[in-house]
Design a protein around this motif. Structure first.
Motif, PDB file in Angstrom:
ATOM      1  N   GLN A   1       0.827  -1.209   0.000  1.00  0.00           N
ATOM      2  CA  GLN A   1       0.000   0.000   0.000  1.00  0.00           C
ATOM      3  C   GLN A   1       0.860   1.257   0.000  1.00  0.00           C
ATOM      4  O   GLN A   1       0.601   2.202  -0.754  1.00  0.00           O
ATOM      5  N   THR A   2       1.892   1.280   0.830  1.00  0.00           N
ATOM      6  CA  THR A   2       2.776   2.440   0.890  1.00  0.00           C
ATOM      7  C   THR A   2       3.423   2.711  -0.463  1.00  0.00           C
ATOM      8  O   THR A   2       3.461   3.853  -0.943  1.00  0.00           O
ATOM      9  N   GLN A   3       3.916   1.658  -1.101  1.00  0.00           N
ATOM     10  CA  GLN A   3       4.568   1.820  -2.394  1.00  0.00           C
ATOM     11  C   GLN A   3       3.564   2.202  -3.487  1.00  0.00           C
ATOM     12  O   GLN A   3       3.881   2.986  -4.389  1.00  0.00           O
ATOM     13  N   LEU A   4       2.354   1.648  -3.407  1.00  0.00           N
ATOM     14  CA  LEU A   4       1.322   1.973  -4.396  1.00  0.00           C
ATOM     15  C   LEU A   4       0.935   3.446  -4.313  1.00  0.00           C
ATOM     16  O   LEU A   4       0.784   4.122  -5.337  1.00  0.00           O
ATOM     17  N   VAL A   5       0.760   3.946  -3.084  1.00  0.00           N
ATOM     18  CA  VAL A   5       0.418   5.357  -2.893  1.00  0.00           C
ATOM     19  C   VAL A   5       1.494   6.241  -3.498  1.00  0.00           C
ATOM     20  O   VAL A   5       1.207   7.215  -4.212  1.00  0.00           O
ATOM     21  N   SER A   6       2.751   5.914  -3.224  1.00  0.00           N
ATOM     22  CA  SER A   6       3.853   6.714  -3.745  1.00  0.00           C
ATOM     23  C   SER A   6       3.877   6.708  -5.272  1.00  0.00           C
ATOM     24  O   SER A   6       4.007   7.750  -5.919  1.00  0.00           O
ATOM     25  N   ARG A   7       3.722   5.523  -5.858  1.00  0.00           N
ATOM     26  CA  ARG A   7       3.808   5.399  -7.318  1.00  0.00           C
ATOM     27  C   ARG A   7       2.637   6.072  -8.022  1.00  0.00           C
ATOM     28  O   ARG A   7       2.835   6.818  -8.991  1.00  0.00           O
ATOM     29  N   VAL A   8       1.420   5.823  -7.545  1.00  0.00           N
ATOM     30  CA  VAL A   8       0.246   6.392  -8.210  1.00  0.00           C
ATOM     31  C   VAL A   8       0.187   7.905  -8.012  1.00  0.00           C
ATOM     32  O   VAL A   8      -0.119   8.655  -8.950  1.00  0.00           O
ATOM     33  N   SER A   9       0.484   8.372  -6.808  1.00  0.00           N
ATOM     34  CA  SER A   9       0.451   9.814  -6.545  1.00  0.00           C
ATOM     35  C   SER A   9       1.434  10.543  -7.444  1.00  0.00           C
ATOM     36  O   SER A   9       1.109  11.578  -8.037  1.00  0.00           O
ATOM     37  N   ALA A  10       2.647  10.004  -7.556  1.00  0.00           N
ATOM     38  CA  ALA A  10       3.651  10.626  -8.425  1.00  0.00           C
ATOM     39  C   ALA A  10       3.199  10.587  -9.879  1.00  0.00           C
ATOM     40  O   ALA A  10       3.384  11.560 -10.632  1.00  0.00           O
ATOM     41  N   GLY A  11       2.579   9.488 -10.289  1.00  0.00           N
ATOM     42  CA  GLY A  11       2.111   9.362 -11.664  1.00  0.00           C
ATOM     43  C   GLY A  11       1.048  10.376 -12.016  1.00  0.00           C
ATOM     44  O   GLY A  11       1.043  10.941 -13.118  1.00  0.00           O
TER      45      GLY A  11
END
Length: 412
Positions: free
Chosen positions: A300-310
């Motif tokens: 979840q932490t990594q998904l938030v970082s990746r999607v938010s940046a995208g």
């Protein structure tokens, strides 16, 4: 105020010193104030005013509206340093991450300066008046009506499931202003004072005993033209942006959220506290369960970082926020289920002023399904992902393009 000339690490160091000198620390003995408690809201406003006075409020909001105008990494650094301190977390959703974020996108200059600034100063709380008693997840099917009367609007109807409305000063209220148009085209968003004449508000008691949700009834509530957010009959555009911010916030990707949650307390134990209290930490099955939940938390932490940046960089469309919303719901349900499996029969006993952590797991399970409803249902999130991210065909809608006053209502 601070400028971009200050590095993230310098900002972090300054925040660390300021937090230690100015904000109260939390520990396991800190009394838990619930979001449906009036004292919690009074305390939240006090803490928000303290953040504002210290120059650490509204970190990602523009300076002209009372914020610091800094990129998201500065907010993330502050939130990391704020772990373990008492923070006005109850203001994060919906005031900052949904309502203020929406006003920032589509509000008038006056609305932005007045209401975003007031919220950052700790002077206002904003909520949403969206769902209706007969609407379910069909937000565009609202029946609350707004009729023009000269340069004023007269609103009649009802809303429900309005989170924290009892503590709010203003609400973003979606109403129908033209029933001759299809349901998505005849809507207008209004900024409504919650204490306006004609507004009746009732609190709803949930199965776990909390009362954070409210229902509202509007009886000839009069609002001026200046209360319109966006364009008249353009309310769906505003609501769509609002829903993006809600999914982003619920999924953990909003840049306007300050703080990451409270450390566990005696009345709000974390997952590992429940595992330890169960006395089953040596059992292989339990250890496997713990490992699975910890893995999901990392994902979840990594998904938030990746999607938010995208989304910020334009590599992903705003609809990608539904990925965060969907995974958040799946994770919350998986964690609630894991707590029950580990705690076992003890989850059925929550009597006494200081119930055991395993007993509190049972109380939390009562509202397990809430994570699949807030911010739109998981089914809606799956539809958005399939249609707007994967390009799959839209599902059939018999009322699409039909004037709202010709759409069959109820069982007729």
């Amino acid at each position: 105020m601070t400028g971009n000339s200050e590095s993230v690490e310098a900002f972090r160091t300054r925040a660390r010193v300021w937090l230690a000198d100015n904000m109260p620390r939390l520990d396991a003995d800190t009394p838990l104030l619930l979001g449906d408690d009036e004292a919690h809201w009074k305390r939240a406003r006090e803490l928000q005013r303290r953040l504002y006075a210290g120059g650490f409020a509204g970190i990602c909001f523009p300076e002209e509206y009372g914020g610091l105008g800094l990129p998201q990494p500065y907010q993330e650094a502050f939130s990391e340093e704020a772990w373990g301190y008492e923070m006005p977390l109850v203001l994060n959703i919906p005031t900052f991450s949904i309502c203020c974020a929406t006003l920032l996108d589509v509000g008038t200059e006056e609305q932005k300066r007045e209401h975003i600034g007031a919220a950052i100063r700790g002077d206002e709380v904003l909520v949403q008046f969206l769902s209706e008693p007969g609407g379910g997840s069909d937000l565009a099917g609202v029946r609350t009506r707004a009729d023009r009367d000269g340069d004023m609007w007269v609103i009649n109807g009802a809303k429900i499931w309005s989170t924290f409305a009892f503590a709010a000063d203003y609400a973003l209220c979606l109403a129908r202003t033209d029933a001759d148009q299809p349901k998505h085209q005849g809507l207008t968003m209004f900024l409504m004072p919650t204490n306006a004449v004609g507004v009746t508000l009732n609190r709803i008691r949930m199965v776990d005993g909390t009362r954070e949700f409210c229902e509202e009834f509007f009886d000839n509530v009069v609002l001026p033209d200046s209360a319109v957010v966006g364009e008249v009959n353009g309310g769906w555009t505003v609501a769509s942006r609002q829903m993006f911010h809600e999914r982003n916030a619920v999924g953990g990707g909003s840049p306007y959220v300050s703080g990451h949650g409270e450390p566990p307390t005696k009345l709000k134990p974390g997952f590992l506290d429940i595992v330890r209290a169960s006395g089953r930490t040596a059992e292989p099955d339990v250890r496997t369960t713990v490992g699975g939940i910890m893995a999901l938390a990392t994902v979840q932490t990594q998904l938030v970082s990746r999607v938010s940046a995208g989304i910020v960089e334009g590599r992903l469309p705003p609809a990608a926020a539904s990925l965060l919303r969907l995974f958040s719901a799946e994770f919350l349900e998986a964690e609630a289920d894991a707590k029950i499996r580990v705690a076992g029969a003890a989850t059925g006993i929550a009597a006494g002023p200081e119930p055991d952590a395993t007993a509190l797991a049972g109380v939390a399970y009562l509202v397990r399904q809430g994570g699949s409803l807030g911010g739109g249902t998981t089914e809606m999130s799956r539809n958005i992902v399939s249609e707007r991210l994967l390009g799959m065909p839209r599902e059939h809608a018999p009322d699409r393009g039909v004037p709202f006053n010709q759409v069959t209502q109820g069982s007729r």
